[in-house]
Enzyme design. Structure first.
Site, PDB file in Angstrom:
ATOM      1  N   ASP A 131      -4.997   7.697 -17.658  1.00  9.90           N
ATOM      2  CA  ASP A 131      -3.619   8.016 -17.293  1.00  9.90           C
ATOM      3  C   ASP A 131      -2.745   6.783 -17.611  1.00  9.90           C
ATOM      4  O   ASP A 131      -3.214   5.836 -18.242  1.00  9.90           O
ATOM      5  CB  ASP A 131      -3.535   8.432 -15.815  1.00  9.90           C
ATOM      6  CG  ASP A 131      -3.869   7.296 -14.871  1.00  9.90           C
ATOM      7  OD1 ASP A 131      -4.603   6.380 -15.282  1.00  9.90           O
ATOM      8  OD2 ASP A 131      -3.402   7.312 -13.717  1.00  9.90           O
ATOM      9  N   SER A 154       1.785   5.875 -12.634  1.00 14.14           N
ATOM     10  CA  SER A 154       0.448   6.418 -12.824  1.00 14.14           C
ATOM     11  C   SER A 154       0.415   7.581 -13.819  1.00 14.14           C
ATOM     12  O   SER A 154       0.759   7.407 -14.974  1.00 14.14           O
ATOM     13  CB  SER A 154      -0.113   6.823 -11.461  1.00 14.14           C
ATOM     14  OG  SER A 154      -1.442   7.227 -11.569  1.00 14.14           O
ATOM     15  N   ASP A 177      -1.637   4.219 -16.050  1.00 14.02           N
ATOM     16  CA  ASP A 177      -1.999   2.870 -15.593  1.00 14.02           C
ATOM     17  C   ASP A 177      -3.507   2.635 -15.620  1.00 14.02           C
ATOM     18  O   ASP A 177      -3.992   1.640 -15.066  1.00 14.02           O
ATOM     19  CB  ASP A 177      -1.409   2.564 -14.212  1.00 14.02           C
ATOM     20  CG  ASP A 177      -1.960   3.476 -13.120  1.00 14.02           C
ATOM     21  OD1 ASP A 177      -2.388   4.599 -13.446  1.00 14.02           O
ATOM     22  OD2 ASP A 177      -1.955   3.064 -11.948  1.00 14.02           O
ATOM     23  N   ASP A 225      -6.206   3.727 -14.282  1.00 11.42           N
ATOM     24  CA  ASP A 225      -7.203   3.734 -13.205  1.00 11.42           C
ATOM     25  C   ASP A 225      -8.029   5.014 -13.262  1.00 11.42           C
ATOM     26  O   ASP A 225      -9.133   5.071 -12.730  1.00 11.42           O
ATOM     27  CB  ASP A 225      -6.593   3.496 -11.815  1.00 11.42           C
ATOM     28  CG  ASP A 225      -5.459   4.422 -11.467  1.00 11.42           C
ATOM     29  OD1 ASP A 225      -5.068   5.257 -12.321  1.00 11.42           O
ATOM     30  OD2 ASP A 225      -4.940   4.312 -10.340  1.00 11.42           O
TER      31      ASP A 225
HETATM   32 MG    MG Z   1      -3.178   6.089 -12.106  1.00  8.60          MG
END
Ligand code: MG
Length: 456
Positions: A241, A97, A243, A245
């Site tokens: 970020d 993340s 990944d 999300d």
């Molecule tokens: Mg994330």
């Protein structure tokens, strides 16, 4: 018994804490947790070691009798969306993340597309520590990991299906997208383009060294990005970020806006668009009181929760509402899916801008202004809990007190949150007040309580 899972999956420094051996054992435990013959979708972000970990985990899942389908490089929300909508039994995402560059991680997604809840993590940990792995018969090992192409494309089209493409296209927005050299680069510029916007990317090539910036989008890490937004005259800047999300918005004046302020704008907008949805929003107690001030006028109830997005997702899914969010840029739009989703946040912001016909900076300026201080004091968890108790005593009667995670006080012209960190020996302090003087006075008062406890 030890713990493996942190607040969101298993994370560690690659090849030091998160070793191939650990990934193998964890993969066997995850495979044993799912039913034999389950179909699992595997994906990864652009971090170093992602390919290595994905192959190890795929092999371990296969050994436990699980059928693996490989989505390849993809944002976490895309994997989550496809797990649910293509009928997978679960998913595994290789990602750390927003963590620093040297980290990687492994997280498990349930069949409903949401990260598995705590009690399921405990089950996997038990299998792991007791080494109760399921090892299937050789005949069951004939399944080969299969590529599962098209995940990013299906996801992108699902995202844009929730907004008015014609209306947004007419405005021809210029959008600066900073995906932090990771998988958001594969989807967010695509979303912007399909919505008739002009996407410009910064840190837009995939690079596991993250040469552009630290993967966590904050005002500190986004100084260059914010300058670029202003210099290029973009209508909107958005930073993800590792990944994708999370989405942190930068307005047309080049100001980085925290996620709770963005969420206040979006939720108010969604309440007008969807009068049928329950007028509730779920957020962690680390979010600003601005949210409540803005939404109260529209009859929207703010449900305050412990810090941690998984619980917010699960509650939003179970009880329904307009949205769920965190101040760090995680925004959940339940009509798409009740998990944090960076590209969905981008599409919703474009829709909002197309309808409001007001520069983004002016929309943010209409929100109540507070002076924000975030700080931390190193101390043991025991001491931190003592400080929390003393703060409760000192502020009794000062305002609404919420004690689900440390202590939060919502008063007339300020709010604060004092809580022990969930992962480090730290006391975290977050406060906002109408004036800088008030904020500093509050901080001094809380600090003096902490110092008193530290002297004991
Ligand atoms: Mg994330």
């Amino acid at each position: 018994m030890g713990r493996l899972f942190g607040t969101d999956g298993v994370r560690g420094v690659l090849n030091k804490e998160l070793t191939p051996e650990l990934a193998l054992r964890l993969g066997l435990a995850i495979g044993s947790f799912f039913q034999e013959g389950s179909r699992i979708l595997l994906g990864r972000d652009a971090r170093s070691g992602g390919d290595m970990l994905a192959r190890i985990v795929a092999g371990a899942l296969t050994a436990a009798g699980v059928r693996v389908y490989d989505a390849g490089l993809t944002p976490t929300p895309a994997l989550q969306y496809i797990v649910k909508n293509d009928g997978f039994d679960g998913g595994v995402m290789i990602t750390a993340s927003h963590n620093p560059r040297e980290y990687n991680g492994i997280k498990v997604i349930a069949a409903d597309g949401i990260e598995i809840p705590r009690d399921k993590e405990r089950e996997i940990e038990e299998i792991f520590f007791q080494q109760r792995y399921r090892r299937v018969d050789w005949r069951s090992l004939s399944h080969e990991t299969r590529p599962y192409p098209g995940v990013n494309e299906k996801y992108v089209y699902a995202v844009i299906s929730h907004v008015d493409k014609e209306l947004i296209s007419r405005r021809g927005f210029k959008v600066l997208i900073d995906p932090a050299n990771s998988v958001g680069a594969l989807t967010s510029p695509w979303v912007a383009k399909l919505l008739g916007a002009k996407p410009i990317t910064l840190n837009g090539h995939l690079d596991p060294w993250f040469p552009g910036r630290n993967p966590e989008p904050t005002p500190d890490t986004l100084t260059d990005t914010a300058k670029a937004v202003k210099a290029l005259g973009a209508d909107l800047g958005i930073a993800h970020d590792g990944d994708a999300d999370r989405a942190i918005i930068i307005d047309d004046m080049g100001r980085v806006q925290w996620g709770d302020r963005t969420a206040a704008l979006l939720t108010r907008f969604l309440a007008e668009k969807h009068p049928d949805l329950p007028r509730r929003v779920y957020t962690a107690i680390s979010s600003s009181i601005v949210v409540e001030e803005v939404l109260r006028e529209h009859g929207i109830k703010v449900v305050w929760m412990k810090v941690g997005s998984v619980d917010i997702s699960r509650r939003l899914a179970a009880e329904g509402g307009l949205a769920g969010f965190e101040e760090n840029g995680g925004f959940m739009y339940p009509l798409h899916h009740p998990v944090r989703d960076g590209a969905m946040t981008l599409a919703l912001m474009l829709q909002l801008m197309a309808e409001e016909k007001t520069p983004l900076s002016q929309l943010y300026d209409q929100l109540p202004q507070y002076h924000l201080i975030k700080t931390k004091i190193p101390m043991t968890r025991d001491k931190a809990l003592k400080v929390v108790e003393k703060v409760k005593e000192a502020f009794r009667g000062a305002g609404e007190m919420i004690t689900i995670d440390g202590v939060r006080v919502n008063a007339e012209d300020y709010w604060f949150l004092v809580r022990p960190s969930g992962t480090e020996p730290l006391l975290r302090i977050m406060l906002e007040a109408k004036t800088r003087e008030k904020a500093e006075a509050l901080l001094a008062k809380i600090k003096s309580i902490a110092e008193e406890v530290l002297r004991e």
